[in-house]
Motif scaffolding. Structure first.
Motif, PDB file in Angstrom:
ATOM      1  N   LEU A 159      30.724  43.913  12.619  1.00  0.00           N
ATOM      2  CA  LEU A 159      31.493  43.051  11.994  1.00  0.00           C
ATOM      3  C   LEU A 159      30.966  41.875  12.643  1.00  0.00           C
ATOM      4  N   CYS A 160      30.506  40.826  11.697  1.00  0.00           N
ATOM      5  CA  CYS A 160      30.038  39.504  12.387  1.00  0.00           C
ATOM      6  C   CYS A 160      30.997  38.359  11.415  1.00  0.00           C
ATOM      7  N   PHE A 221      20.836  48.293   8.952  1.00  0.00           N
ATOM      8  CA  PHE A 221      22.134  48.477   8.542  1.00  0.00           C
ATOM      9  C   PHE A 221      22.205  48.744   7.158  1.00  0.00           C
ATOM     10  N   GLU A 222      23.324  49.364   6.668  1.00  0.00           N
ATOM     11  CA  GLU A 222      23.734  49.755   5.180  1.00  0.00           C
ATOM     12  C   GLU A 222      25.016  49.293   4.834  1.00  0.00           C
ATOM     13  N   THR A 223      25.304  49.426   3.545  1.00  0.00           N
ATOM     14  CA  THR A 223      26.610  49.249   3.023  1.00  0.00           C
ATOM     15  C   THR A 223      26.826  47.581   3.612  1.00  0.00           C
ATOM     16  N   VAL A 224      25.722  46.729   3.440  1.00  0.00           N
ATOM     17  CA  VAL A 224      25.960  45.370   3.981  1.00  0.00           C
ATOM     18  C   VAL A 224      26.723  44.633   2.880  1.00  0.00           C
ATOM     19  N   ALA A 225      27.946  43.838   3.515  1.00  0.00           N
ATOM     20  CA  ALA A 225      28.580  43.072   2.498  1.00  0.00           C
ATOM     21  C   ALA A 225      29.006  41.854   3.399  1.00  0.00           C
ATOM     22  N   TYR A 226      29.459  40.746   2.549  1.00  0.00           N
ATOM     23  CA  TYR A 226      30.207  39.675   3.118  1.00  0.00           C
ATOM     24  C   TYR A 226      31.386  39.148   2.552  1.00  0.00           C
ATOM     25  N   ARG A 227      32.175  38.684   3.522  1.00  0.00           N
ATOM     26  CA  ARG A 227      33.585  38.082   2.763  1.00  0.00           C
ATOM     27  C   ARG A 227      33.607  36.703   3.124  1.00  0.00           C
ATOM     28  N   LEU A 229      35.485  33.284   3.921  1.00  0.00           N
ATOM     29  CA  LEU A 229      36.847  32.617   4.378  1.00  0.00           C
ATOM     30  C   LEU A 229      36.806  31.418   4.470  1.00  0.00           C
ATOM     31  N   SER A 230      37.929  30.653   3.739  1.00  0.00           N
ATOM     32  CA  SER A 230      38.115  29.263   3.778  1.00  0.00           C
ATOM     33  C   SER A 230      36.643  28.757   2.850  1.00  0.00           C
ATOM     34  N   PHE A 231      36.784  29.057   1.694  1.00  0.00           N
ATOM     35  CA  PHE A 231      35.687  28.792   0.813  1.00  0.00           C
ATOM     36  C   PHE A 231      34.397  28.754   1.258  1.00  0.00           C
ATOM     37  N   GLY A 232      34.015  29.823   2.247  1.00  0.00           N
ATOM     38  CA  GLY A 232      32.652  29.897   3.019  1.00  0.00           C
ATOM     39  C   GLY A 232      32.365  29.223   4.179  1.00  0.00           C
ATOM     40  N   ILE A 233      33.552  28.438   4.454  1.00  0.00           N
ATOM     41  CA  ILE A 233      33.321  27.632   5.840  1.00  0.00           C
ATOM     42  C   ILE A 233      32.975  28.582   6.951  1.00  0.00           C
ATOM     43  N   ALA A 234      33.505  29.776   6.830  1.00  0.00           N
ATOM     44  CA  ALA A 234      33.215  30.924   7.840  1.00  0.00           C
ATOM     45  C   ALA A 234      33.138  32.218   6.996  1.00  0.00           C
ATOM     46  N   CYS A 235      32.484  33.187   7.176  1.00  0.00           N
ATOM     47  CA  CYS A 235      32.222  34.303   6.653  1.00  0.00           C
ATOM     48  C   CYS A 235      32.205  35.560   7.585  1.00  0.00           C
ATOM     49  N   ILE A 236      32.457  36.461   7.211  1.00  0.00           N
ATOM     50  CA  ILE A 236      32.555  38.102   7.960  1.00  0.00           C
ATOM     51  C   ILE A 236      31.610  38.881   7.224  1.00  0.00           C
ATOM     52  N   HIS A 237      30.391  39.244   7.985  1.00  0.00           N
ATOM     53  CA  HIS A 237      29.472  40.060   7.507  1.00  0.00           C
ATOM     54  C   HIS A 237      29.812  41.499   8.044  1.00  0.00           C
ATOM     55  N   SER A 238      29.456  42.612   7.251  1.00  0.00           N
ATOM     56  CA  SER A 238      29.673  43.951   7.723  1.00  0.00           C
ATOM     57  C   SER A 238      28.606  44.610   7.456  1.00  0.00           C
ATOM     58  N   GLY A 239      28.219  45.650   8.119  1.00  0.00           N
ATOM     59  CA  GLY A 239      27.290  46.523   8.190  1.00  0.00           C
ATOM     60  C   GLY A 239      27.302  47.955   8.742  1.00  0.00           C
TER      61      GLY A 239
END
Ligand code: SAM
Length: 247
Positions: A159-160, A221-227, A229-239
């Motif tokens: 989680l990044c 990494f697989e099942t890579v996704a992002y979310r 936060l605060s309209f993209g100012i920050a973002c959580i990438h997961s894999g």
């Protein structure tokens, strides 16, 4: 294979060699360490705490025994992860940052000096790796992602949390705030405008949401996704490290 901009030669707006960049980034965090947490609160108006809590909530969605918070600095994220597993390891090359974290009192956090590009940890030894506002500072992102993949067990998660590309409508305000407010705050509170120029410039050249997904996938990494936060100012990438990747 998609090629990303080579950030290993970029220190803010300056072109440097990778060894120099590594040293310059280290100097930045050594200098700002005593005021780092205060600056984070001021610059983000406290919102970084909310972003880190979202990261921790996402981490808690699955059990994890062995946990690494990479580029963990003063241990903000590691503290939020306590209790998820029996111990949380922080790994960071910034001894000054970790000293500030240790001085906050005894906790079951283990502190380890090391760089993301050459983790001092065995293969397949972790269930969860988190990295918050760290990957942007790494000189060779591909090597760091390969290392995170190596130390995770099959099925383990990365989680990044990182700054990313805000929504178009927000960008002019965000750019103005970054350019005008942050370096002045940095100069006022930490006496270090240069460190905060680096912060702004490093965000500007960092891969956006889609590009970072591609780097995750290229690292295996697989099942890579992002979310966002605060309209993209920050973002959580997961894999996830695949369950059977032969590694
Ligand atoms: C912006 S701070 C983030 C600290 C903490 N994760 C947080 O969110 O408050 C970036 C951290 O990355 C660390 N860092 C810099 N270069 C690194 C590298 N090559 N590998 C791992 N960590 C690195 C710095 O020492 C610093 O502690």
């Amino acid at each position: 294979m998609q090629r990303m901009p080579d950030l290993s030669h970029s220190f803010g707006r300056r072109q440097v060699d990778p060894q120099q960049r590594r040293q310059l980034v280290r100097n930045v965090f050594a200098r700002v360490a005593p005021r780092y947490d205060l600056m984070n609160d001021l610059m983000s108006l406290g919102v970084h705490r909310y972003w880190k809590r979202v990261l921790a909530r996402q981490a808690r969605q699955r059990p994890a025994a062995d946990i690494l918070d990479l580029a963990g600095g003063t241990g903000d994220v590691a503290r939020l992860l306590l209790g998820l597993g029996p111990r949380v390891l922080v790994c960071d090359p910034g001894l000054e940052m970790m000293q500030v974290g240790r001085a906050r009192g005894a906790s079951p956090i283990h502190w380890l000096a090391g760089c993301a590009e050459a983790l001092p940890l065995p293969d397949a030894s972790l269930d969860l790796v988190t990295i918050a506002f760290g990957i942007r500072n790494v000189t060779r992102i591909e090597a760091a992602l390969a290392e995170m993949h190596r130390v995770l067990r099959p099925g383990g998660r990365l989680l990044c949390l990182e700054f990313s590309r805000p929504a178009a409508w927000l960008r002019p305000f965000y750019d103005a705030y970054s350019r005008l407010v942050i370096p002045r705050l940095g100069a006022w509170v930490s006496g270090n405008p240069d460190a905060y120029h680096y912060l702004i410039d490093s965000i500007r050249v960092f891969p956006d949401q889609r590009e970072l997904c591609t780097l995750f996938e290229q690292a295996g990494f697989e099942t890579v996704a992002y979310r966002n936060l605060s309209f993209g100012i920050a973002c959580i990438h997961s894999g996830t490290r695949p369950s059977a990747d032969g590694g």
